[in-house]
Structure formats: C-alpha cells, structure tokens
Design an enzyme around this catalytic site. Structure first.
Site, PDB file in Angstrom:
ATOM      1  N   THR A  95      78.376  -1.894  34.211  1.00  0.00           N
ATOM      2  CA  THR A  95      79.652  -1.885  35.042  1.00  0.00           C
ATOM      3  C   THR A  95      80.946  -1.880  34.472  1.00  0.00           C
ATOM      4  O   THR A  95      81.998  -0.960  34.774  1.00  0.00           O
ATOM      5  CB  THR A  95      79.640  -2.873  36.283  1.00  0.00           C
ATOM      6  OG1 THR A  95      78.368  -2.753  36.873  1.00  0.00           O
ATOM      7  CG2 THR A  95      80.529  -2.553  37.273  1.00  0.00           C
ATOM      8  N   ALA A  96      81.201  -2.795  33.584  1.00  0.00           N
ATOM      9  CA  ALA A  96      82.402  -2.925  32.965  1.00  0.00           C
ATOM     10  C   ALA A  96      82.739  -2.098  31.733  1.00  0.00           C
ATOM     11  O   ALA A  96      83.819  -1.597  31.471  1.00  0.00           O
ATOM     12  CB  ALA A  96      82.553  -4.651  32.455  1.00  0.00           C
ATOM     13  N   GLU A 116      75.527   1.692  24.151  1.00  0.00           N
ATOM     14  CA  GLU A 116      74.672   1.536  25.342  1.00  0.00           C
ATOM     15  C   GLU A 116      73.211   1.420  24.891  1.00  0.00           C
ATOM     16  O   GLU A 116      72.783   2.469  24.265  1.00  0.00           O
ATOM     17  CB  GLU A 116      74.944   2.441  26.427  1.00  0.00           C
ATOM     18  CG  GLU A 116      73.815   2.500  27.604  1.00  0.00           C
ATOM     19  CD  GLU A 116      73.555   1.037  28.197  1.00  0.00           C
ATOM     20  OE1 GLU A 116      72.646   0.802  28.628  1.00  0.00           O
ATOM     21  OE2 GLU A 116      74.566   0.409  28.330  1.00  0.00           O
ATOM     22  N   ALA A 117      72.467   0.514  25.247  1.00  0.00           N
ATOM     23  CA  ALA A 117      70.980   0.384  24.740  1.00  0.00           C
ATOM     24  C   ALA A 117      70.194   1.278  25.729  1.00  0.00           C
ATOM     25  O   ALA A 117      69.041   1.762  25.144  1.00  0.00           O
ATOM     26  CB  ALA A 117      70.497  -1.031  25.242  1.00  0.00           C
ATOM     27  N   ASN A 172      71.990  -0.167  41.344  1.00  0.00           N
ATOM     28  CA  ASN A 172      71.214  -0.843  42.090  1.00  0.00           C
ATOM     29  C   ASN A 172      71.992  -1.824  43.183  1.00  0.00           C
ATOM     30  O   ASN A 172      71.400  -2.438  43.856  1.00  0.00           O
ATOM     31  CB  ASN A 172      70.376  -2.069  41.424  1.00  0.00           C
ATOM     32  CG  ASN A 172      69.459  -1.503  40.226  1.00  0.00           C
ATOM     33  OD1 ASN A 172      68.904  -0.273  40.537  1.00  0.00           O
ATOM     34  ND2 ASN A 172      69.178  -2.195  39.253  1.00  0.00           N
ATOM     35  N   SER A 174      74.882  -0.804  46.044  1.00  0.00           N
ATOM     36  CA  SER A 174      76.113   0.268  46.636  1.00  0.00           C
ATOM     37  C   SER A 174      77.128  -0.424  47.441  1.00  0.00           C
ATOM     38  O   SER A 174      77.833  -0.004  48.245  1.00  0.00           O
ATOM     39  CB  SER A 174      75.333   1.258  47.512  1.00  0.00           C
ATOM     40  OG  SER A 174      74.624   2.153  46.691  1.00  0.00           O
ATOM     41  N   HIS A 584      73.109 -11.223  41.150  1.00  0.00           N
ATOM     42  CA  HIS A 584      74.470 -11.820  40.979  1.00  0.00           C
ATOM     43  C   HIS A 584      74.585 -12.835  39.920  1.00  0.00           C
ATOM     44  O   HIS A 584      75.510 -13.784  40.228  1.00  0.00           O
ATOM     45  CB  HIS A 584      75.206 -11.949  42.316  1.00  0.00           C
ATOM     46  CG  HIS A 584      75.386 -10.919  43.321  1.00  0.00           C
ATOM     47  ND1 HIS A 584      75.688 -11.254  44.723  1.00  0.00           N
ATOM     48  CD2 HIS A 584      75.146  -9.673  43.369  1.00  0.00           C
ATOM     49  CE1 HIS A 584      75.813 -10.193  45.414  1.00  0.00           C
ATOM     50  NE2 HIS A 584      75.478  -9.034  44.377  1.00  0.00           N
ATOM     51  N   ALA A 629      79.981  -6.481  42.125  1.00  0.00           N
ATOM     52  CA  ALA A 629      80.390  -5.151  41.447  1.00  0.00           C
ATOM     53  C   ALA A 629      81.985  -4.746  41.327  1.00  0.00           C
ATOM     54  O   ALA A 629      82.423  -4.710  40.261  1.00  0.00           O
ATOM     55  CB  ALA A 629      79.581  -4.037  42.082  1.00  0.00           C
TER      56      ALA A 629
END
Length: 654
Positions: A95-96, A116-117, A172, A174, A584, A629
């Site tokens: 996300t970041a 990125e993995a 995952n 929204s 979270h 998020a």
C-alpha cells in the site's frame, strides 16, 4: 458439477487459457446450468472478462522481471556497473510502497527502485472484483501467515494473510476510513520531538492529497470540502448496497447510535453510516498500484519496479560513527542467487535491526540495538456473528455450496461483466456503527453495570467499538462451518485494545515466516469492552427493521441467533471462541523516542541509523480507532514529502 472457482491469471496467455477452461467447465460441466446460461452467454462472458482483465493494463516499461538487469550477483561486486545504484530503494510494493515509488519518481533527478516479492495485481481478476478478495486467500498471491497458539482464544492459531502483490493488502480491503481525528493528535503527543506535524489539523492534508471523492446522489449530506477531489484514488459510495445495510443503519439509530452521512470528517467518526469504498464508478477495486503506478508513471525513465524480488537483507556500512544503509540484497526464490543493489541516499523498509538479545539468539551481527523493533504489536480483534435471515437477499452464494448458489454466482458474475454493478460490487462490510463503550445513551439503563475499565480511546469523542454488517454470514474469517442456510453477519470490533504482542524471527532464513504473537484478549479490559459490544449486537438483533428479516427460531448454535438470551458466561466463551483478526497489524516499528521503545523518529528515520526509513502501518505510535489503509496511504504521501525535503537540504537532489 465442476467447482466454480474463477481463474487467477498472471499473463494475457494464461488469462485466455484459464478463462476458456472456466467457460468450458461452467457451460459444459452441468447440463442443468448449460440450459440456463447458454453458449452464447458464455462466449459473451469470456469476451467481457478479457476486457475487464486487460482494461487499464499499464505499459510494462518500468516492470522488470530479470534480476540481472537490476543488480549484480553477490560475489561479483568488484565489477563496476551503472545499473545497480539508485538514489532510493523501496523494499515492498505494498500500500505504501506504490505511493512512494510514484511520488518520489516525480523528481526526475531521483533514480528510484521498487522491490516487490510478488507480481502485479492488475491481471488478478479477484483483485479487481470487490467481492472477490476472499478467493485470493490461501493462494500464491498471499503470504499465508499464522499466529502462534493464542492461550486466550482457546489455544487457536489465527490466519494472518498479507498480500504478495503490488498494491499490498488493499485488494483485501475496500473500506475507506480515516479513523478519528484525535487518533492523530495522540500520534503528535506520542511521536517524540517534531511530531507536532502529525496532528490532525496538519496531517489531514495528506488524505486530501490522495482522494478523488466522487459524489453520489443516493448518499447526500457529504460535505465535499472535507474531501479531496483531484487525487489519484477514487473514493465514494460506489458498490452494492444490500437490504441488510439499510435495515442495519435504521436499527442502530433506534438503539441510540446517530445516523451520519460521512464518517470521515473533522467532527469525528462516532455514528452509523454506509461505508465509503475504494471502488470506482466502473465497479472495479482501486489499489495503490492501479492509482499510482499508471502507464504514465511506469514510463518514467528514472523508475524501476522489480517484481518477484524478495529482499533478503539490508547492507550496512559500519565504518562511521553510525551505521548507514548502503544497499539491499534480494532474491527471486529461497535457493536462488542473491543479487545486490546500491543506494546513494536511502533505503525504505523495515530493517533487520532490533533487540540485541533476539539477534544474538539467531547469531545475527548487531548493527544497532533497538529493543522496540517487533514489539508493541497491535491488531483489531473482531467477533463474527452469523445470523439466519428470511429476506432471501443473502450473498452466501459467494461461497457456493449448492447448485442454486452456483447459478446465483454465475448470474452475478455475468451482471458484473456486463454492467460493472450487482452483488459482486459489494464492499462486504457495507455499513458500520462506531461508538464508545461508556456511552450513557447507548448502555444505560439497558444493561447491568460491567466492571469499570480504563478508557483506552484517543479522545472524549473517539470510539472504542465498531459494529459492521455484511450481506453474507461467516465466522472465523470465513473458515467457520455454518449450516447451509441463508445468513448475514454482524461483526463486533475492538478498536482500542490494550493487549499487545510481538513479531519476531524464527530463524535467519528470510523466506521463513516470522513468529507472530498478537496476544489477543490478554487483558480484562479487552474482554470487558467486547462484552459490552456484544450487548449492542443483541439489542440490534431484536430491533426493527433488521429484526424483521432475522429467523429468530433458528436454534443452531453455530449461528448467533441465540446470543440475546445467552448468559454472561456464555457470551464470554463465545467471544473467546470466535475472535479473529480484522487484518490491521500495526506499531511494531512505532514512531516514538528511542527511550520509550520507539524505532523511528517523527521524520520516519530509524533511530541511530543513517539512510534507513520505515513507511507503513508499523510506524503507528498506537493503533487508530478505525481502518488502516487510508492512514497508511496518507503516511506514505507525507513520507515522500519528508524524504524530498531532507534530500534537498543535504544537496542530494535539486
């Protein structure tokens, strides 16, 4: 009957092959369904799905899958090359990470590498369909993590999935929600020197920077000045709105929770409302990859996005008075060759520095002793309650268990492909109520007094409980076995837990999953507050108009219809047996003074190490009273600004 599981394509060829197989199986695998769908509809479906998959696909100019074109094989570092040195290396395209890569590469004088993995999420059909997120779980697109056994939840291990794709866990999730303004004022108090700028009055501008709020005539009352209008991420009230959420909002109003038009304002978040989403006007989920790594961004010559590249360690220069991060080692798979890239300025990630004793246990040389790394792990525990319903509007067919379910799902899928609307655009968590466990209007005189517990909220108008409704019933994150009947769900969330845990290494293998101990329900406070929340669940179950579509005769104990008549002991046992994660996790590298267990300062620099910052939910000084998020995106927006400011001051960039 062929099991109806949509394909997860990773390339155009694979998309065509897997979708063709899907149509053949779906149309030809059951004559009963064939008569309903028809070959013509199937062909139309195939064409439309291909259009969904390929629409908005970015140019791949910045995407790099060959590690040899990014860095040098470890052991060959003596060879001078011109492609393995970057100004900024970002580890993790979540996300970041996507936000940082986009914003930092706006400055053409900065050469930016994003590692990125996983791979892109844009070709993953389930990441685009809002209701499809659960089908990504337990696939290679996700790190399928589990916690340690939790002694306070019946000795269970809890599923902790983390996305393994660009855009991170947003596929995952929204739910668009700020949290409460006082949460950020608390960050300003806890963050140490210079943290005043994290207060809501200053930090709010970073939410506005990424938002593109789209008004909706069906949801009037939103003050547009509270939201951004020109950002890259479209937010609003797009998506399916079931009868359950409408009735839920009305029932909550009747029990004393005021209805609100918008839960994301300076007035705070207490109240009940339809939740805003990261779903756009075409019915597609918006992620930081789709919003920030656009074709235009990916065409920048100073940006490289390396996929299938897992960071294995940070390289430090320890010759000076303070260690400096000077590079990153990465690999495509566990036994593959290790590659190395250099950075002239900064590495952005969660590093391997940490508690000295823990590092010594694994025979890891200590670069910097930071006892706070991995500690203070916080998460939002949620108690799921599935309820038998009589309206016939349940979306249980999202997890099909009958021929009828399969047909309903196929119909919904075709509707989505044709119109971008329908049940598959549900946000799942469609509406929510935020409230305080000490609200005198809500609790007295409707319930017996509970033991006095500490106030863990961030301010007098800040909630510590959230109740949300879903048009499908589930328990244990969807893994609980429920009777095959129509159901919907109520879910009670503890927003301000006092239980904290830790995140530690199991070994020196960077590909081995960590040891995760959220320490759920380890304090009496957390149990007592959740029990108060369950009292509200019981009241809502018996309050019209929601009560009018609940089957109050349902006796199956796997459902929650019996809870209003349960004893306090039974309620406590239900909480312990049904609590799960709300996905979270925060605060394991928290922004705070080092003397208070902090890992980063107010500019997100790791204490005692040059050239290393952390930018994700782990820097939260403490968990917010809402969904994470949007705050992470805002943190990344602010971090990009801080980094450019610091580089300009040092003369590294103009």
């Amino acid at each position: 009957m062929t099991s109806l599981k949509l394909p997860i394509p990773v390339s155009g060829a694979e998309a065509l092959s897997s979708l063709a197989s899907f149509v053949i199986d779906y149309v030809g695998g059951d004559s009963h369904l064939s008569r309903r769908v028809g070959l013509g509809a199937a062909v139309t479906l195939l064409a439309l799905v291909l259009r969904v998959i390929t629409s908005g696909r970015p140019k791949r100019s910045a995407i790099q899958r060959d590690p040899r074109k990014i860095g040098k094989v470890v052991g060959e570092l003596d060879t001078e090359v011109d492609f393995d040195e970057y100004d900024i290396v970002i580890v993790g395209g979540g996300t970041a990470g996507c936000v940082l890569a986009s914003r930092l590469s706006e400055n053409r004088n900065l050469r930016v590498l994003l590692l990125e993995a996983g791979d892109s999420s844009l070709n993953v059909l389930y990441s685009k369909i809002p209701a499809g997120f659960s089908s990504i779980l337990e696939t290679s697109r996700v790190f399928n993590l589990y916690t340690m056994l939790q002694q306070n939840t019946g000795g269970r291990r809890h599923f902790w999935p983390r996305a393994k794709m660009l855009g991170g866990c947003e596929p995952n999730n929204s739910l668009f929600h700020y949290g409460n303004p006082s949460d950020y004022d608390e960050w300003a108090r806890l963050g140490g020197e210079g943290a005043d700028a994290w207060a809501y009055k200053d930090f709010h501008k970073y939410f506005l920077r990424f938002e593109k709020f789209v008004p909706n005539r069906s949801h009037p009352g939103v003050v547009e000045g509270e939201h951004g209008s020109n950002g890259p991420i479209e937010v609003g009230f797009h998506g399916y709105h079931s009868v359950f959420s409408t009735r839920f909002i009305a029932a909550c109003g009747h029990v004393g929770i005021p209805s609100r038009a918008d839960l994301n304002t300076h007035h705070g978040t207490c109240g009940v409302a339809k939740l805003m989403t990261y779903i756009d006007s075409r019915g597609s989920r918006v992620t930081t990859e789709s919003a920030y790594l656009t074709p235009t961004v990916l065409s920048r010559p100073n940006l490289t996005v390396a996929v299938n590249a897992s960071a294995t360690r940070i390289i430090f220069d320890t010759t000076g008075p303070n260690p400096r991060a000077v590079g990153v080692e990465f690999a495509s798979f566990r036994d593959g060759p290790r590659f190395y890239v250099r950075t002239k300025n900064e590495v952005l990630m969660l590093s391997g520095v940490g508690p000295e004793a823990h590092l010594a246990e694994h025979k890891i040389p200590v670069v910097a002793s930071l006892p706070g790394v991995g500690e203070h792990l916080m998460d939002h525990p949620v108690v799921d309650v599935a309820l038998a319903e009589t309206s016939g509007n349940s979306l249980n067919f999202l997890k099909p268990r009958s021929v009828r379910h399969h047909f309903q799902r196929a119909t919904a899928f075709l509707t989505y492909c044709l119109t971008g609307k329908g049940p598959l655009t549900t946000n799942v968590a469609e509406a929510a109520a935020f409230f305080r466990s000490d609200d005198p209007v809500l609790f007295a005189p409707h319930m017996a007094p509970l033991p006095t517990v500490e106030d863990s909220t961030s301010g007098s108008n800040s909630p510590d409980l959230e109740l949300f409704v879903t048009p499908v019933g589930y328990t244990r994150s969807g893994n609980g076995l429920l009777p095959n009947i129509d159901s919907f769900g109520l879910h009670m969330t503890l927003l301000r837990p006092t239980s904290v845990g830790n995140l530690l290494l199991k070994s020196t293998d960077p590909f081995e999953h960590p040891s995760i101990n959220p320490n759920y329900l380890s304090t009496e406070h957390d149990l007592a507050v959740l029990e108060r929340g369950m009292a509200v669940v019981s009241r809502v179950i018996h309050t019209s108009p929601l009560a009018d579509i609940i089957d109050h005769t349902a006796a199956d104990k796997r459902l929650g219809n019996w809870l209003p008549e349960a004893s306090p002991k039974e309620v406590r046992a239900y909480v312990r047996g049904n609590v799960e994660t709300l996905y979270h996790p925060t605060s394991t590298a928290r922004m705070a003074p080092q003397s208070e267990g902090g890992v980063v300062d107010a500019r997100l620099r790791v204490h005692g190490i040059h050239g290393l910052r952390i930018v994700d939910a782990s820097i939260f000084p403490t968990i917010i009273s809402g969904h994470t998020a949007a705050p992470v995106i805002a943190v990344a927006e602010k971090a990009a600004e801080l980094i450019v400011e610091d580089l300009a001051l040092s003369g590294s960039v103009v």
